[in-house]
Each structure stands twice: as C-alpha cells, then as structure tokens.
Design a protein around this motif. Structure first.
Motif, short mmCIF file in Angstrom:
data_model
loop_
_atom_site.label_atom_id
_atom_site.label_comp_id
_atom_site.label_asym_id
_atom_site.label_seq_id
_atom_site.Cartn_x
_atom_site.Cartn_y
_atom_site.Cartn_z
N VAL A 1 57.05 39.92 31.15
CA VAL A 1 55.85 40.19 30.35
C VAL A 1 54.60 40.10 31.20
CG1 VAL A 1 54.43 39.36 28.42
CG2 VAL A 1 56.93 39.47 28.18
N TRP A 2 54.52 39.08 32.06
CA TRP A 2 53.34 38.95 32.91
C TRP A 2 53.22 40.12 33.89
CZ3 TRP A 2 48.81 37.04 32.89
CH2 TRP A 2 48.06 36.94 34.06
N GLU A 3 54.34 40.53 34.46
CA GLU A 3 54.32 41.67 35.39
C GLU A 3 53.88 42.94 34.68
OE1 GLU A 3 58.28 41.57 36.89
OE2 GLU A 3 57.88 39.90 38.26
N ASP A 4 54.26 43.08 33.43
CA ASP A 4 53.85 44.26 32.66
C ASP A 4 52.35 44.22 32.39
OD1 ASP A 4 54.40 46.67 31.11
OD2 ASP A 4 53.93 45.44 29.36
N TYR A 5 51.82 43.04 32.06
CA TYR A 5 50.39 42.90 31.84
C TYR A 5 49.60 43.22 33.11
CZ TYR A 5 49.98 40.89 27.13
OH TYR A 5 49.95 40.72 25.78
N THR A 6 49.98 42.62 34.21
CA THR A 6 49.21 42.78 35.45
C THR A 6 49.26 44.21 35.96
OG1 THR A 6 51.12 42.01 36.75
CG2 THR A 6 49.47 40.37 36.13
N ALA A 7 50.35 44.93 35.67
CA ALA A 7 50.46 46.32 36.11
C ALA A 7 49.45 47.22 35.40
CB ALA A 7 51.87 46.84 35.86
N ARG A 8 48.97 46.78 34.23
CA ARG A 8 48.05 47.58 33.43
C ARG A 8 46.59 47.14 33.56
NH1 ARG A 8 48.94 46.56 28.39
NH2 ARG A 8 50.69 45.13 28.50
N TRP A 9 46.36 45.98 34.22
CA TRP A 9 45.00 45.46 34.33
C TRP A 9 44.29 46.04 35.55
CZ3 TRP A 9 45.41 39.48 33.12
CH2 TRP A 9 45.63 39.33 31.75
N ILE A 10 43.01 46.29 35.39
CA ILE A 10 42.19 46.80 36.49
C ILE A 10 41.82 45.67 37.45
CG2 ILE A 10 40.00 47.94 37.07
CD1 ILE A 10 40.09 49.29 34.34
N GLN A 11 41.68 44.47 36.91
CA GLN A 11 41.26 43.32 37.73
C GLN A 11 42.20 43.11 38.91
OE1 GLN A 11 40.81 39.67 35.55
NE2 GLN A 11 40.80 38.41 37.39
N GLU A 12 41.64 42.88 40.09
CA GLU A 12 42.43 42.63 41.28
C GLU A 12 42.64 41.12 41.47
OE1 GLU A 12 40.47 44.51 44.52
OE2 GLU A 12 40.76 46.53 43.74
N LEU B 1 46.39 29.65 32.71
CA LEU B 1 45.50 30.77 32.99
C LEU B 1 44.09 30.31 33.33
CD1 LEU B 1 46.71 33.14 30.13
CD2 LEU B 1 47.02 33.53 32.58
N GLN B 2 43.66 29.27 32.64
CA GLN B 2 42.32 28.73 32.91
C GLN B 2 42.26 28.18 34.33
OE1 GLN B 2 41.07 25.77 30.10
NE2 GLN B 2 39.01 25.59 30.96
N GLU B 3 43.28 27.45 34.74
CA GLU B 3 43.29 26.88 36.10
C GLU B 3 43.32 27.99 37.15
OE1 GLU B 3 45.99 24.03 39.02
OE2 GLU B 3 46.25 23.88 36.85
N LEU B 4 44.00 29.09 36.83
CA LEU B 4 44.10 30.21 37.77
C LEU B 4 42.92 31.18 37.65
CD1 LEU B 4 47.92 30.87 37.36
CD2 LEU B 4 46.79 29.96 39.41
N SER B 5 41.95 30.83 36.81
CA SER B 5 40.71 31.63 36.63
C SER B 5 41.00 33.05 36.17
CB SER B 5 39.91 31.65 37.93
OG SER B 5 39.56 30.33 38.32
N VAL B 6 41.92 33.16 35.20
CA VAL B 6 42.24 34.46 34.61
C VAL B 6 41.58 34.54 33.24
CG1 VAL B 6 44.06 36.03 33.85
CG2 VAL B 6 44.44 34.53 35.83
N PRO B 7 40.59 35.41 33.06
CA PRO B 7 39.93 35.52 31.75
C PRO B 7 40.79 36.32 30.77
CG PRO B 7 38.99 37.09 33.29
CD PRO B 7 40.00 36.30 34.07
#
Length: 248
Positions: free
Chosen positions: A35-46, A87-93
């Motif tokens: 699920v996380w890999e699917d999310y990150t594949a669609r996000w513009i954020q680097e 997610l907060q610790e990893l600074s992911v909004p």
C-alpha cells in the motif's frame, strides 16, 4: 480407543476463521508495504521514505504502545495512531483521514489474497446435518461475514452463531467469546468442540473454558491423528481439515 469414542457426545463444533477455514494470502507487513509503495508511486513529492523505513518506524511505535493502549483502544485505532506518529517523525505531510484510508487498503489487499482451505466445504457439508456449527474468531465481525459470503460458507453459520469480540479484552484466549458461545448454543462445555490453528488462542482458550479442542497443524506431511490432555480436556491434533470427519 476408536475415533467415535474419543469425541463421544459432541453436539456443536466451533471454528476459527483465518488460517483454519480460510488461508491467509499475504501477511500484514507485506500488505502494508504494498500500500505504501502504491501511494508513493503516485505522489509528486520527492524524497519520501521507503517502505522499509516506514515499516520500521511503525513497528517502533506499535511495540511502544501496544501493551498499554490496546487494553483501552480498538486495534484499528491503535494502528492508525502508530502510523500517524511514524509519518510525523519522517516529516511526511498527510491529510487527517490518511491513516484510516491506508489501513482500509491494507485490509482489502489481505482479503483479496485469501483462499478457502482445502477440504473445508466438503467437511462442513458432511458435519452440518449432525452438529450445530459456529464461528469463534478474533477477526472483526464484518470481515468474518464477508469471508463466509465470499467463499459460500454463510449457510453453515447463522449470524447468531458467529461470535466475535466487540473489545480487545474479549478476544481469545480470554474466555469471554467461549462463554458467550456456550450460553447461546445452550449446551454444556463438554458438548462443544473448538477447531483452530492457534495453540494459544484456540486450544488454550477453549480448554480453559471447558471445551475439548482440535488443533490443526498445517504444513505437516503426516496424516496421523493424535490425542493429548490439556488440564482435564482433550486436544486432538490433525493436519488437514478433512481429517475432522475421520476424527468424529
């Protein structure tokens, strides 16, 4: 000692669901990563964290909180909190409902990968005319009903005979679900047999409540049925679901 005598007097058989009637397709961790890999594949954020990083942080918070908070929080609430903290610790909004939606997708992945265990339908069809059949499961009630309907097993288990926990403290190996089943089935504990794959949750929980139990040790190539005592109750060990007919 013949098989009929060993299980004499049984009037109801209760089954666990996951890894007993239904085989687990993928583990929670695998679904989490997918699920996380699917999310990150669609996000513009680097520079988003990799699945390994997020899983490690999630596990850190899970281990930190589970013993203290699981007693007063639902499992899904605790999972969401641990993910939010990771997610907060990893600074992911992320938006407010992200954690809830994330675990909904995790559950969908896991549900889609499940399969009916070999011999289940034939065994239930043979047992249903002679015994009351019931479910005692730690899984959410909605998931249990979904799986029974998906694999065409709902006719064997009326909803009043599906026993699931409303709160974490009611789950197996605690006796609450077993006591509710005994009361609803209107039988003495010795007349009920519990079938499951978990020694801790299914076997120990059942025998503590006064039930005999069948422990399914999947993965073994043997087809030998064995018997042992746990306290005053009998525990029967089988390797395949179709051996239940032989035992009874």
């Amino acid at each position: 000692m013949n098989n009929t005598y060993r299980t004499q007097g049984k009037k109801a058989i209760c089954f666990d669901v996951n890894q007993t009637l239904i085989h687990q397709g993928i583990h929670f961790e695998h679904a989490f990563r997918l699920v996380w890999e699917d999310y990150t594949a669609r996000w513009i954020q680097e520079d988003l964290p990799q699945a390994d990083q997020l899983w490690s942080k999630y596990q850190h918070y899970w281990q930190q909180h589970k013993k203290i908070k699981l007693a007063r929080m639902q499992l899904d609430e605790l999972q969401q909190q641990c993910l939010q903290e990771a997610l907060q610790e990893l600074s992911v909004p992320v938006h407010q409902q992200f954690a809830k939606e994330f675990f909904q997708l995790v559950r969908r992945h896991r549900l889609a990968a499940k399969s009916l265990a070999p011999g289940v339908e034939e065994t239930l069809r043979a047992l249903a005319p002679r015994y009351k059949l019931a479910i005692i499961s730690n899984s959410p009630r909605s998931e249990v009903i979904h799986l029974l309907e998906r694999f065409g097993l709902q006719s064997y288990f009326p909803e009043e005979r599906i026993f699931t926990a409303h709160h974490p403290g009611e789950k197996k190996p605690g006796m609450q679900l077993f006591k509710t089943a005994i009361r609803t089935l209107a039988l003495m504990p010795r007349h009920i047999l519990m079938v499951g794959n978990s020694w801790k949750h299914d076997v120990c929980g059942a025998t503590k409540a006064g039930l005999d139990a069948v422990w399914i040790q999947s993965g073994s190539t043997s087809r030998k049925i064995s018997q042992q005592k746990l306290g005053k109750r009998n525990v029967y060990c089988i390797q395949h679901m179709d051996q239940l007919q032989e035992l009874l």
